[in-house]
Design an enzyme around this catalytic site. Sequence first.
Site, PDB file in Angstrom:
ATOM      1  N   SER A 295       0.903  -1.309  -0.002  1.00  0.00           N
ATOM      2  CA  SER A 295       0.070  -0.159   0.013  1.00  0.00           C
ATOM      3  C   SER A 295       0.683   1.241  -0.191  1.00  0.00           C
ATOM      4  CB  SER A 295      -0.951  -0.004   1.167  1.00  0.00           C
ATOM      5  OG  SER A 295      -0.283  -0.181   2.528  1.00  0.00           O
TER       6      SER A 295
ATOM      7  N   HIS B 107      -2.075  -8.868   1.791  1.00  0.00           N
ATOM      8  CA  HIS B 107      -1.689  -7.546   2.659  1.00  0.00           C
ATOM      9  C   HIS B 107      -2.849  -7.470   3.439  1.00  0.00           C
ATOM     10  CE1 HIS B 107       0.182  -3.908   3.378  1.00  0.00           C
ATOM     11  NE2 HIS B 107      -0.135  -3.372   2.563  1.00  0.00           N
TER      12      HIS B 107
ATOM     13  N   HIS C  99       5.695 -13.226   7.646  1.00  0.00           N
ATOM     14  CA  HIS C  99       5.850 -11.778   7.299  1.00  0.00           C
ATOM     15  C   HIS C  99       7.167 -11.530   6.339  1.00  0.00           C
ATOM     16  CE1 HIS C  99       6.161  -7.395   7.554  1.00  0.00           C
ATOM     17  NE2 HIS C  99       4.729  -7.504   7.960  1.00  0.00           N
TER      18      HIS C  99
ATOM     19  N   ARG D 169       2.693  -5.242  17.083  1.00  0.00           N
ATOM     20  CA  ARG D 169       1.251  -4.744  17.014  1.00  0.00           C
ATOM     21  C   ARG D 169       0.361  -5.887  17.524  1.00  0.00           C
ATOM     22  NH1 ARG D 169       1.130  -3.205  10.851  1.00  0.00           N
ATOM     23  NH2 ARG D 169       2.148  -5.125  10.950  1.00  0.00           N
TER      24      ARG D 169
ATOM     25  N   ASP E  51      -2.566  -9.260  12.160  1.00  0.00           N
ATOM     26  CA  ASP E  51      -3.490  -9.649  11.670  1.00  0.00           C
ATOM     27  C   ASP E  51      -4.167 -10.961  12.445  1.00  0.00           C
ATOM     28  OD1 ASP E  51      -4.003  -7.730   9.591  1.00  0.00           O
ATOM     29  OD2 ASP E  51      -2.830  -9.014   8.215  1.00  0.00           O
TER      30      ASP E  51
HETATM   31  N1  CMX Z   1       1.553 -20.167   6.336  1.00  0.00           N
HETATM   32  C1  CMX Z   1       2.313 -21.189   5.535  1.00  0.00           C
HETATM   33  N2  CMX Z   1       3.151 -21.066   4.606  1.00  0.00           N
HETATM   34  C2  CMX Z   1       3.771 -19.848   4.792  1.00  0.00           C
HETATM   35  C3  CMX Z   1       3.318 -18.906   5.791  1.00  0.00           C
HETATM   36  C4  CMX Z   1       2.231 -19.187   6.465  1.00  0.00           C
HETATM   37  N3  CMX Z   1       1.726 -18.344   7.391  1.00  0.00           N
HETATM   38  N4  CMX Z   1       4.045 -17.912   5.359  1.00  0.00           N
HETATM   39  C5  CMX Z   1       5.154 -17.926   4.418  1.00  0.00           C
HETATM   40  N5  CMX Z   1       4.802 -19.324   3.950  1.00  0.00           N
HETATM   41  C6  CMX Z   1       5.284 -19.813   2.919  1.00  0.00           C
HETATM   42  C7  CMX Z   1       5.189 -18.895   1.680  1.00  0.00           C
HETATM   43  O1  CMX Z   1       3.827 -19.083   1.065  1.00  0.00           O
HETATM   44  C8  CMX Z   1       6.345 -19.410   0.802  1.00  0.00           C
HETATM   45  O2  CMX Z   1       5.848 -20.652   0.045  1.00  0.00           O
HETATM   46  P1  CMX Z   1       6.280 -20.799  -1.406  1.00  0.00           P
HETATM   47  O3  CMX Z   1       7.925 -20.600  -1.566  1.00  0.00           O
HETATM   48  O4  CMX Z   1       5.895 -22.037  -1.768  1.00  0.00           O
HETATM   49  O5  CMX Z   1       5.704 -19.799  -2.388  1.00  0.00           O
HETATM   50  C9  CMX Z   1       7.518 -19.534   1.662  1.00  0.00           C
HETATM   51  O6  CMX Z   1       6.618 -19.820   3.041  1.00  0.00           O
HETATM   52  C10 CMX Z   1       8.445 -18.492   2.106  1.00  0.00           C
HETATM   53  O7  CMX Z   1       7.589 -17.312   2.381  1.00  0.00           O
HETATM   54  P2  CMX Z   1       8.325 -16.232   3.000  1.00  0.00           P
HETATM   55  O8  CMX Z   1       9.518 -15.625   2.475  1.00  0.00           O
HETATM   56  O9  CMX Z   1       8.318 -16.677   4.487  1.00  0.00           O
HETATM   57  O10 CMX Z   1       7.270 -15.064   3.215  1.00  0.00           O
HETATM   58  P3  CMX Z   1       6.977 -13.900   2.094  1.00  0.00           P
HETATM   59  O11 CMX Z   1       7.643 -12.594   2.327  1.00  0.00           O
HETATM   60  O12 CMX Z   1       6.939 -14.654   0.760  1.00  0.00           O
HETATM   61  O13 CMX Z   1       5.274 -13.605   2.453  1.00  0.00           O
HETATM   62  C11 CMX Z   1       3.552 -13.210   3.874  1.00  0.00           C
HETATM   63  C12 CMX Z   1       4.893 -12.980   3.613  1.00  0.00           C
HETATM   64  C13 CMX Z   1       3.119 -12.269   4.906  1.00  0.00           C
HETATM   65  C14 CMX Z   1       2.663 -12.868   2.387  1.00  0.00           C
HETATM   66  C15 CMX Z   1       3.531 -14.667   4.055  1.00  0.00           C
HETATM   67  O14 CMX Z   1       4.065 -14.868   5.146  1.00  0.00           O
HETATM   68  C16 CMX Z   1       1.821 -15.220   4.099  1.00  0.00           C
HETATM   69  O15 CMX Z   1       1.202 -15.610   3.043  1.00  0.00           O
HETATM   70  N6  CMX Z   1       1.171 -15.086   5.378  1.00  0.00           N
HETATM   71  C17 CMX Z   1      -0.059 -15.476   5.733  1.00  0.00           C
HETATM   72  C18 CMX Z   1      -0.831 -14.352   5.131  1.00  0.00           C
HETATM   73  C19 CMX Z   1      -0.831 -13.166   6.222  1.00  0.00           C
HETATM   74  O16 CMX Z   1      -1.004 -13.482   7.442  1.00  0.00           O
HETATM   75  N7  CMX Z   1      -0.701 -11.831   5.642  1.00  0.00           N
HETATM   76  C20 CMX Z   1      -0.811 -10.759   6.442  1.00  0.00           C
HETATM   77  C21 CMX Z   1       0.624  -9.986   6.399  1.00  0.00           C
HETATM   78  C22 CMX Z   1       0.698  -8.793   7.250  1.00  0.00           C
HETATM   79  C23 CMX Z   1       0.273  -7.578   5.993  1.00  0.00           C
HETATM   80  O17 CMX Z   1       1.297  -7.322   5.186  1.00  0.00           O
HETATM   81  O18 CMX Z   1      -0.562  -6.890   6.175  1.00  0.00           O
END
Ligand code: CMX
Length: 429
Positions: A233, A263, A309, A318, A364
Site C-alpha cells: 500500500s 496484505h 511476514h 502490534r 492480523d
Molecule cells: N503459512 C504457510 N506457509 C507460509 C506462511 C504461512 N503463514 N508464511 C509464508 N509461508 C510460505 C510462503 O507461502 C512461501 O511458500 P512458497 O515458497 O511455496 O511460495 C514460503 O513460506 C516462504 O515465504 P516467506 O519468504 O516466509 O514469506 P513472504 O515474504 O513470501 O510472504 C506473507 C509474507 C505475509 C505474504 C506470508 O507469510 C503469508 O502469506 N502469510 C499469511 C498471510 C498473512 O498473514 N498476511 C498478512 C501480512 C501482514 C500485512 O502485510 O498486512
Amino acid sequence: MSKLIDKFAAQVPGLRQQAKDIVTKYGAEKVSDVTVAQMFGGMRGIKGLICDTSVVTPDKGLIVRGQPILDLADRTPEDIFWLLLTGELPSEAEAHDLDQDFARRSEVPDYVFDVLRALPAGSHPMAMLNTCILALEHESVFRTRYFEGMKKPDYWEAALEDGLNLIAKIPTIAAAVYRMRYEKGDPIASKPELGWGANYAQMLGMDVDQDEFAKFINLYLNLHADHEGGNVSAFSCATVASALSDPYYSVSAGLNGLAGPLHGLANQECLRFVLGIRDRYNGIPTDDQLVEYAWEILNGGQVIPGYGHAVLRCPDPRFIGFHNFAEKYLADEPLVTIVDKIYRLIPDVLREHGKAKSPFPNVDAITGSMLYHYGLTEYRYYTVMFAVSRSLGLISQLVLSRAMGMPIIRPKSVTSDWVVSQFEQPVKV
Ligand code: CMX
C-alpha cells in the site's frame, strides 16, 4: 493555518536541504546489491526507497520516528499522525488544535453518499470506500493548484491540505460504508468533538460499551497507521503520488493494494481461520486437535493466515499490543482463547513445516477475533478499518516526499532473456 501546518512549514527547508546534502555527500555510495533471486522474489530486501516516517526491523518490528510502537500504544491516532509527519509528539495544545482542524474539515459532501447508494448491493466494502475516495477527488486542492501553475516548492502544502481533508472525512465515509453495506440503518451523525477515533467508533453504531470500544478503535487506528515504505500500500501510494497524481488518487491506489489477501485483507482470512477452528471443534480445541488442523491446512497447500511476514522475524509488536488489550478487556472471549492457543502452538508447526521464514504472528492474527467480540462480525469490512488507519501513514509519507522534492519513481526493468544473457556464454559454432 493550523499549528500542524505551521510546524511542518518550518521544517520543510531543513528537509529539502538534508535530502540535497545526503545526495551531494554520499550520492555515489552503494547501499544494496541486487541478486537475480531478489528480482524474481518481489524485490525483497533491496534497499531502494527512502521513508522517514517509520522503519520495520526484523527483530523489533515497527518503530515510528525512533519510538517502538508499543511505547505509543496509549496515544491517540491524531498524535501518531503528528509524530509521523513532524517527527515529534504534539503538545496538548497542538493535539487539541489538530482535533479542531480535523473537525472543521470533517463534513462529507452529499454526492459521496449518493455514490455509495448507487453501488450494487453486495459490493465489497473496500471497493465502496475506494470509490468514495475517488469521488472526493473532485475536491482536490492539489490538482486545482497544479493546473493553476503551482511551483514545486509549494507541492507539499497543497498535498497536506488534501491529506488533512481526506483524513478528516474518511471515518465518516468508512462508517457509512459499514451501515449501508450491512443494512444497519442510516449513517450516524458525526460528532467530531469526540476525537477522530472515538467519533469513528460511535458512527459505526455498535451496541457495546462505547468507552471501551472507543479505546479499542483508537488502539486499532494507532497500531495500523504506518509500516515503513516498501509494503504494497505504501509503495503503490508513493509511486502514484510521485507522478503528481493528487493525494486522493494516490491514497486510493495504496488502499487498492491494501485490499489484497496477502496484505490488508489477511485480517478477514484470519478470523475465518479462527472461526473454522471454533466450529469444527465446537469451541476451544485441544492442543492436539489444533496442531492436527494446522497440518491439514499446510498439507492442503494453504497458508496459516496471520503468521509469517516479509520483514519481521519476531512476534509482531502490534500483535503484542492487541494481545495486551485483550488480556485486560477480553479475557473471557473464547475466540481470543483460540488465538492464544494458536500463538502458543503454531510457531512450532510452521518451524517443522520449514517453509515460512517467520513462524511468528503478524498483526492480523488477532484483530478480527477482537472485532468479532465487539459485534463487528462482518469480516469483509475489516480491511476498511485498516484503510482508515493507514491513510495516516500514506498521507504523511506522500507529503514528506513532496516536501523533500522527491522525483517520479521509475526503476529500470529488464527482460528474463536479458538476465539469462548476462550469465550464459554464447554457444560457439
Ligand atoms: N503459512 C504457510 N506457509 C507460509 C506462511 C504461512 N503463514 N508464511 C509464508 N509461508 C510460505 C510462503 O507461502 C512461501 O511458500 P512458497 O515458497 O511455496 O511460495 C514460503 O513460506 C516462504 O515465504 P516467506 O519468504 O516466509 O514469506 P513472504 O515474504 O513470501 O510472504 C506473507 C509474507 C505475509 C505474504 C506470508 O507469510 C503469508 O502469506 N502469510 C499469511 C498471510 C498473512 O498473514 N498476511 C498478512 C501480512 C501482514 C500485512 O502485510 O498486512
